[in-house]
Write a protein that holds these residues in place. Structure first.
Motif, PDB file in Angstrom:
ATOM      1  N   ARG A 261      -7.221   1.459   4.274  1.00 35.80           N
ATOM      2  CA  ARG A 261      -6.625   2.450   5.457  1.00 35.80           C
ATOM      3  C   ARG A 261      -6.367   1.714   6.990  1.00 35.80           C
ATOM      4  O   ARG A 261      -5.356   2.190   7.413  1.00 35.80           O
ATOM      5  CB  ARG A 261      -7.773   3.567   5.805  1.00 35.80           C
ATOM      6  CG  ARG A 261      -7.901   4.428   4.444  1.00 35.80           C
ATOM      7  CD  ARG A 261      -9.054   5.325   4.936  1.00 35.80           C
ATOM      8  NE  ARG A 261      -8.495   6.448   5.739  1.00 35.80           N
ATOM      9  CZ  ARG A 261      -7.783   7.535   5.276  1.00 35.80           C
ATOM     10  NH1 ARG A 261      -7.445   7.721   4.188  1.00 35.80           N
ATOM     11  NH2 ARG A 261      -7.280   8.374   6.389  1.00 35.80           N
ATOM     12  N   GLU A 262      -6.972   0.660   7.002  1.00 37.82           N
ATOM     13  CA  GLU A 262      -6.662  -0.318   8.349  1.00 37.82           C
ATOM     14  C   GLU A 262      -5.354  -0.743   8.244  1.00 37.82           C
ATOM     15  O   GLU A 262      -4.632  -1.008   9.075  1.00 37.82           O
ATOM     16  CB  GLU A 262      -7.997  -1.203   8.519  1.00 37.82           C
ATOM     17  CG  GLU A 262      -7.524  -1.966   9.743  1.00 37.82           C
ATOM     18  CD  GLU A 262      -8.821  -3.350   9.678  1.00 37.82           C
ATOM     19  OE1 GLU A 262      -8.335  -4.330   9.903  1.00 37.82           O
ATOM     20  OE2 GLU A 262      -9.790  -3.009   9.311  1.00 37.82           O
ATOM     21  N   SER A 263      -5.149  -1.245   7.247  1.00 39.91           N
ATOM     22  CA  SER A 263      -3.758  -2.019   7.020  1.00 39.91           C
ATOM     23  C   SER A 263      -2.414  -1.030   6.822  1.00 39.91           C
ATOM     24  O   SER A 263      -1.486  -1.335   7.086  1.00 39.91           O
ATOM     25  CB  SER A 263      -3.749  -2.842   5.408  1.00 39.91           C
ATOM     26  OG  SER A 263      -3.856  -1.908   4.283  1.00 39.91           O
ATOM     27  N   MET A 264      -2.867   0.416   6.556  1.00 42.20           N
ATOM     28  CA  MET A 264      -1.813   0.954   6.617  1.00 42.20           C
ATOM     29  C   MET A 264      -1.751   1.916   7.710  1.00 42.20           C
ATOM     30  O   MET A 264      -0.515   2.516   8.055  1.00 42.20           O
ATOM     31  CB  MET A 264      -2.122   2.429   5.430  1.00 42.20           C
ATOM     32  CG  MET A 264      -1.849   1.467   3.973  1.00 42.20           C
ATOM     33  SD  MET A 264      -1.994   3.155   2.891  1.00 42.20           S
ATOM     34  CE  MET A 264      -1.519   2.074   1.323  1.00 42.20           C
ATOM     35  N   SER A 265      -2.498   1.803   8.785  1.00 45.09           N
ATOM     36  CA  SER A 265      -2.513   2.562  10.050  1.00 45.09           C
ATOM     37  C   SER A 265      -1.656   2.194  11.147  1.00 45.09           C
ATOM     38  O   SER A 265      -1.352   2.809  11.945  1.00 45.09           O
ATOM     39  CB  SER A 265      -3.994   2.623  10.511  1.00 45.09           C
ATOM     40  OG  SER A 265      -4.920   3.306   9.876  1.00 45.09           O
ATOM     41  N   THR A 266      -1.143   0.984  10.829  1.00 44.10           N
ATOM     42  CA  THR A 266      -0.022   0.452  11.825  1.00 44.10           C
ATOM     43  C   THR A 266       1.217  -0.121  11.125  1.00 44.10           C
ATOM     44  O   THR A 266       0.803  -0.855  10.080  1.00 44.10           O
ATOM     45  CB  THR A 266      -0.576  -0.834  12.762  1.00 44.10           C
ATOM     46  OG1 THR A 266      -1.668  -0.553  13.432  1.00 44.10           O
ATOM     47  CG2 THR A 266       0.366  -1.443  13.689  1.00 44.10           C
ATOM     48  N   GLU A 267       2.532   0.198  11.595  1.00 40.56           N
ATOM     49  CA  GLU A 267       3.696  -0.104  10.707  1.00 40.56           C
ATOM     50  C   GLU A 267       4.399  -0.746  11.955  1.00 40.56           C
ATOM     51  O   GLU A 267       4.340  -0.698  13.262  1.00 40.56           O
ATOM     52  CB  GLU A 267       4.440   1.021  10.395  1.00 40.56           C
ATOM     53  CG  GLU A 267       3.593   1.459   9.249  1.00 40.56           C
ATOM     54  CD  GLU A 267       4.439   2.981   8.512  1.00 40.56           C
ATOM     55  OE1 GLU A 267       3.778   3.201   7.590  1.00 40.56           O
ATOM     56  OE2 GLU A 267       4.997   3.523   9.240  1.00 40.56           O
ATOM     57  N   TYR A 268       5.120  -2.000  11.673  1.00 41.54           N
ATOM     58  CA  TYR A 268       5.752  -2.986  12.485  1.00 41.54           C
ATOM     59  C   TYR A 268       7.330  -2.924  12.040  1.00 41.54           C
ATOM     60  O   TYR A 268       7.818  -2.729  10.935  1.00 41.54           O
ATOM     61  CB  TYR A 268       5.050  -4.322  12.135  1.00 41.54           C
ATOM     62  CG  TYR A 268       3.940  -4.339  12.370  1.00 41.54           C
ATOM     63  CD1 TYR A 268       3.157  -4.601  13.551  1.00 41.54           C
ATOM     64  CD2 TYR A 268       3.070  -4.087  11.284  1.00 41.54           C
ATOM     65  CE1 TYR A 268       1.729  -4.798  13.840  1.00 41.54           C
ATOM     66  CE2 TYR A 268       1.396  -3.989  11.402  1.00 41.54           C
ATOM     67  CZ  TYR A 268       1.071  -4.457  12.852  1.00 41.54           C
ATOM     68  OH  TYR A 268      -0.263  -4.566  12.882  1.00 41.54           O
TER      69      TYR A 268
END
Length: 287
Positions: A261-268
């Motif tokens: 979930r942490e890896s999916m919570s920010t998009e670049y």
């Protein structure tokens, strides 16, 4: 929270990716956010994903995979909130260096001008304010990601040219210049961090230690980070529609939930055009 943010019904967005599921991994949270706020979104999928994984032989065969993945894509977009989904109809070109690269129906073998014209036609029809596509690295170098990125970037520039009228494009469609072009990024440092997290958790990563130093977007090219934590549940639900591509025993499925979930919570993203756009023009940064 979803449903409580500023209205974006004035905004038209075109997203264009190589395969069914690319949209979810790259910017599924952003797409869910835009849809929730009322933006009009059109999704282009360049290929049918014909030579992707088959996680369970009961879901598809090599002969039916393209058809199955198109259906998975439509279900995923229903979850995300995108009704306008368009397939360009090319065959998946497969990973770099495989025989599928040479298939005459593949995106890699398609006449570039034809693909560009298809994208221009959509741009002139829907008149997007924002265009989203892969970055030049294709994330991990997939030929279809790199190819459609190049064609979409060219179409972004050509759609406004009154002298550009290739065969097959509606001569009556007015020219249109989208305002902003964003490339979806997977920062190289994120790949390194995830690789280490997998190692620490006793999970065998899908890429070797030497690969993790070269795959992904160089961090210095990333211009924009978007917090999509409020839409992670939608993102995961949408991704789960791509059942043929999700190995329940694969390395990403084995990641502890809090890390996933942490890896999916920010998009670049990288704001690629116009080239002189300053921070004030960065629409996504203000979401």
């Amino acid at each position: 929270m979803p449903g409580s943010s500023p209205d974006l019904s004035h905004l038209s967005v075109l997203a264009a990716f190589g395969h069914p599921d690319d949209e979810g991994f790259g910017c599924g949270g952003l797409l869910a956010m835009l849809a929730d706020r009322g933006a009009r979104i059109t999704m282009i999928c360049a290929t049918n994903g014909d030579v992707g994984e088959i996680s369970d032989p009961g879901l598809a065969t090599p002969e039916t995979l393209g058809q199955v993945r198109r259906a998975e894509m439509r279900r995923a977009m229903d979850v995300t909130g995108i009704a306008d989904v368009r397939f360009l109809g090319y065959r998946d070109s497969g990973m770099q260096g495989t025989e599928d690269n040479d298939h005459p129906g593949s995106l890699l073998q398609a006449e570039p001008s034809r693909v560009v014209a298809q994208v221009v036609e959509v741009i002139r029809e829907i008149k997007p304010d924002v265009v989203l596509t892969h970055d030049p690295t294709g994330g991990y170098g997939h030929p279809d990601h790199v190819t459609i990125q190049r064609h979409v970037t060219e179409a972004f520039a050509l759609a406004a040219g009154p002298g550009y009228q290739p065969p097959g494009v509606d001569a009556g469609a007015a020219t249109w210049q989208p305002g902003l072009l964003y490339w979806v990024c997977f920062p190289r440092s994120n790949f390194r961090r995830m690789w280490q997290q997998m190692i620490d958790a006793g999970i065998t990563p899908p890429f070797a230690s030497q690969e993790v130093e070269t795959i992904g977007t160089p961090d210095e090219l990333v211009t924009t980070a978007v917090d999509v934590s409020a839409y992670v549940d939608v993102k995961i639900q949408s991704l789960n529609c791509h059942r043929t591509q999700i190995d329940p025993n694969g390395p990403f499925s084995q990641l502890p939930e809090h890390l996933l979930r942490e890896s999916m919570s920010t998009e670049y993203f990288a704001l690629a055009a116009p080239g002189d756009a300053g921070k004030d023009a960065d629409l996504l940064a203000g979401l």
